[in-house]
Design a protein around this motif. Structure first.
Motif, short mmCIF file in Angstrom:
data_model
loop_
_atom_site.label_atom_id
_atom_site.label_comp_id
_atom_site.label_asym_id
_atom_site.label_seq_id
_atom_site.Cartn_x
_atom_site.Cartn_y
_atom_site.Cartn_z
N ALA A 182 16.31 47.72 3.49
CA ALA A 182 15.79 46.38 3.21
C ALA A 182 16.82 45.30 3.51
O ALA A 182 16.47 44.20 3.97
N THR B 273 9.63 47.84 7.14
CA THR B 273 10.01 47.04 5.98
C THR B 273 9.66 45.57 6.20
O THR B 273 9.14 44.90 5.30
N VAL C 195 8.27 54.34 2.43
CA VAL C 195 7.20 53.35 2.36
C VAL C 195 5.85 54.00 2.66
O VAL C 195 4.87 53.30 2.89
#
Length: 260
Positions: free
Chosen positions: A72, A104, A191
């Motif tokens: 991130a 992301t 994710v």
């Protein structure tokens, strides 16, 4: 090369091609221990008619900085660069860890991503037995041995050994702190449960012989995406340099809606 200062790190980037017409910019993001030159073939092809941006991630290539601990944070660097260049919307192309960064960004800033291309990348890290053993041995063997083992196994069988050695040397030039910290960051990356939120049309292109991030992991991700196209190429994990022309053609077809 131009640079942008972000949180104490000078990020080196290229901004090539015409800035008007030709569609939204293509933004290329390299993987772990690599640099922006991984995309030389693609940049040379696309910059003739459209804007192409690529950067050396923090601590890689000609960019400075260390201390980054998560994917991130690298995504934040990318957003800072896009803001600096006035790019509000783009096609994101990410290889391996670069694909993790792209996902992301697609989740945190969906309005910035028109389309996405994930090259040898996945949504949840699941190490193979061999990769797990390398991870366990990472603190027991010399740093250069650890890096060399990872890079050599990234290429499909039969790839020229001299060229592999050159990539090993380049990767070993990445600071140890950056290499090991981001190895852990990739291990923590996940994710997959949010994949259904990514609405941008996505091309997932993978090497059949990829043992770093096996095809089956990518296919699991593809099933979770609302709008995904899958392409498998006879190569290993380093598609941008193993099969550059095939990769470029696949990206070109995808971003221009031409038959592959």
């Amino acid at each position: 090369m131009p640079q942008l200062e972000v949180d104490g790190a000078a990020l080196t980037y290229d901004d090539e091609g015409p800035h008007d017409g030709g569609g939204v910019p293509l933004v290329f993001v390299h993987g772990w221990t690599a640099n922006r030159r991984r995309w030389d073939h693609q940049a040379a092809h696309f910059a003739v008619r459209r804007r192409v941006i690529r950067l050396d991630l923090r601590g890689h290539g000609e960019s400075g900085g260390a201390g980054v601990k998560t994917v991130a944070e690298l995504a934040g660097d990318l957003i800072a660069l896009l803001d600096h260049l006035g790019v509000r919307r783009c096609v994101l192309v990410g290889h391996s860890m670069g694909g993790m960064i792209a996902q992301t960004v697609a989740l945190s800033h969906p309005e910035r991503v028109e389309r996405m291309v994930l090259v040898n990348s996945i949504g949840r890290m699941a190490y193979s037995r061999g990769r797990g053993l390398l991870m366990g041995a990472s603190t027991l063997v010399p740093f250069k041995v650890f890096v060399a083992a990872n890079i050599r196994r990234a290429f499909a069988p039969g790839y020229p050994k001299d060229e592999i050695r050159a990539y090993v040397e380049a990767s070993a030039g990445t600071p140890r702190e950056v290499v090991m910290t981001l190895y852990g960051a990739m291990r923590a990356f996940d994710v997959l449960d949010r994949a259904g939120e990514i609405q941008a049309p996505t091309l997932m292109i993978h090497g059949y012989h990829d043992i770093q991030l096996p095809v089956r992991q990518m296919l699991r991700m593809a099933m979770a995406y609302p709008d995904a196209v899958v392409r498998i190429i006879d190569a290993g994990h380093e598609l941008p340099v193993e099969k550059p022309a095939e990769l470029t053609a696949a990206i070109d077809a995808f971003v221009t809606d031409k038959p592959a």
